[in-house]
Design an enzyme around this catalytic site. Structure first.
Site, PDB file in Angstrom:
ATOM      1  N   GLU A  98      -2.146  -7.506   7.561  1.00  0.00           N
ATOM      2  CA  GLU A  98      -0.615  -7.329   8.044  1.00  0.00           C
ATOM      3  C   GLU A  98      -0.746  -8.427   9.342  1.00  0.00           C
ATOM      4  O   GLU A  98      -1.763  -8.434  10.137  1.00  0.00           O
ATOM      5  CB  GLU A  98      -0.465  -6.012   8.608  1.00  0.00           C
ATOM      6  CG  GLU A  98       1.063  -5.569   8.907  1.00  0.00           C
ATOM      7  CD  GLU A  98       2.198  -6.185   8.447  1.00  0.00           C
ATOM      8  OE1 GLU A  98       2.291  -7.439   8.285  1.00  0.00           O
ATOM      9  OE2 GLU A  98       2.940  -5.271   7.631  1.00  0.00           O
TER      10      GLU A  98
ATOM     11  N   HIS B 142       0.845  -1.099   0.084  1.00  0.00           N
ATOM     12  CA  HIS B 142       0.076  -0.078  -0.042  1.00  0.00           C
ATOM     13  C   HIS B 142       0.862   1.250   0.022  1.00  0.00           C
ATOM     14  O   HIS B 142       2.068   1.269   0.282  1.00  0.00           O
ATOM     15  CB  HIS B 142      -0.864   0.101   1.171  1.00  0.00           C
ATOM     16  CG  HIS B 142      -0.303  -0.044   2.411  1.00  0.00           C
ATOM     17  ND1 HIS B 142       0.475   1.132   3.031  1.00  0.00           N
ATOM     18  CD2 HIS B 142       0.158  -1.150   3.364  1.00  0.00           C
ATOM     19  CE1 HIS B 142       1.045   0.852   4.243  1.00  0.00           C
ATOM     20  NE2 HIS B 142       0.777  -0.596   4.408  1.00  0.00           N
TER      21      HIS B 142
END
Length: 416
Positions: A296, A220
């Site tokens: 994550e 990202h």
């Protein structure tokens, strides 16, 4: 002891796509066709389909004589090499099929040989007949098959005393088997195959591995925490992209649009990955599908802290974490070993679902490093030796024999 030759093939019109198999059992001494088996399978991948074809042929031979010696001839180098033990079977969808195939006959009764496609036309034609039948909403029928290549062989079959052709349906699979010797028992056949006549693609020299599943891994864009190098996992404040991060997402979107290979966009459900994915997917005219397995690591009490702050506050926990992938961050976060298990399961599922296609995964630092580490077969400590920038691109291609090829790592050329 009787000896049989089993020839098998199959196809998938698309990868995955509508699939079918064909299998032939011959008398080794005379070459006479004893049994034909074929089935339309519905949606399947090429290589899974090949294994289903093998299994069909072996089970058909077993119905004739469980004590026979069997010589398998296939134009799939993948299946032949894996069944002889020269190649490892890593793909999760093929392992159980290979196990079933090995269980039909004792190992010392079966041998394998790779043959050119031109020598496997009978099974190839049966596979295509099965797929054609499936396209009509039907199953393959032995009574309408024209796959037999040798007209003289058909005459021998018809003239043999007591050798009336019969058809037997095999269980829920709906397999129809054309037999030339006695009543055929239900074959219980399971089989699948690659597209007959398909052209090999990819870096491997093996002609039948097919196009790989290519996972393009996008980290990202920046968040307010990124420049400060703070722990930002799945258990923290879930920050959005910063203005810089959104600009990075637009740049990577243009770069991916220029390449023109992305077919599907999957994203971690966290805000920063969803926002990055939405910007990219809008440029590619694709939808974003959320995949929880791409989230994550949860860094527990370290969320929002810098490495130095963690070292000052939790020195013993940090040292343990750096030394052992089983160790969790302070406060009951997720260990790297737990993350790796999650990523491995996600990888296997995605590779199976997207075989032959290119998929963009918008995710985070630890998942991307883990994908790369697993592809390289590198030790867990290699996670600490990779640099991964915001909005960087990496890519791993996964082939049907279970091997992987790292194609790209930490590419940021689109940001310059």
């Amino acid at each position: 002891m009787r000896e049989f030759i089993v020839e098998a093939d199959g196809g998938s019109r698309g990868n995955p796509g509508p699939a079918g198999y064909g299998a032939v059992v011959r008398d080794a001494a005379t070459g006479r066709t004893l049994l034909e088996a074929a089935e339309y399978l519905g949606l399947a991948t090429n290589n899974v389909a090949e294994y289903r074809g093998l299994l069909a042929g072996l089970r058909a031979a077993h119905t004739l004589d469980p004590a026979a010696r069997v010589h398998v001839r296939m134009d799939s180098k993948l299946v032949v090499e894996q069944m002889t033990g020269r190649w490892k079977i890593k793909h999760p969808a093929m392992k159980p099929l290979a196990t079933q195939a090995r269980g039909v006959f004792p190992a010392d009764q079966v041998t394998y040989e790779w043959i050119p496609r031109a020598e496997n036309k009978h099974a190839d034609r049966l596979a295509n007949e099965a797929m054609d039948a499936g396209a009509r909403g039907e199953q393959w029928s032995a009574t309408t098959s024209t796959a037999e290549l040798d007209a003289a062989d058909a005459e021998v079959r018809a003239a043999e005393p007591g050798a009336a052709d019969v058809a037997a349906h095999a269980g829920a699979g709906g397999v129809e088997v054309s037999a030339a010797v006695g009543p055929a028992e239900p074959a219980g056949t399971e089989a699948q195959a690659r597209t007959p006549g398909a052209t090999a693609r990819g870096w491997s020299a093996a002609p039948d591995l097919g196009a790989p599943a290519t996972l393009v891994l996008l980290r990202h864009g920046e968040t307010p925490l990124t420049p400060q190098k703070r722990f930002s996992g799945s258990g923290g404040t879930n920050p959005p992209l910063s203005d810089i991060g959104r600009e990075q997402a637009h740049r990577v979107a243009e770069a991916l649009a220029a390449r023109g290979t992305i077919e599907t966009v999957l994203a971690s459900p966290l805000a920063r990955t969803r926002e990055t994915a939405e910007i990219v997917a809008a440029r590619l005219n694709l939808d974003v599908h959320l995949e929880d397995g791409l989230r994550e690591t949860d860094f527990g009490a370290w969320e929002g802290l810098t490495f130095g702050e963690v070292r000052d506050r939790y020195p013993d926990d940090l040292n343990a974490w750096l030394a052992d992938t089983q160790a969790r961050p302070t406060g009951g976060g997720e260990s790297f070993a737990e993350t790796a298990a999650r990523i491995e399961a996600t990888r296997d599922r995605l590779v199976t679902a997207h075989a032959g296609h290119t998929v963009l995964l918008v995710t985070h630092v630890t998942p991307i490093k883990t994908f790369v580490r697993l592809a390289l077969g590198a030790p867990p400590e290699s996670l600490f030796r990779m640099e991964l920038s915001a909005a960087s691109l990496s890519a791993v291609a996964y082939y049907a024999d279970g091997n992987a090829s790292v194609r790209l790592f930490n590419d940021t050329s689109h940001l310059r």
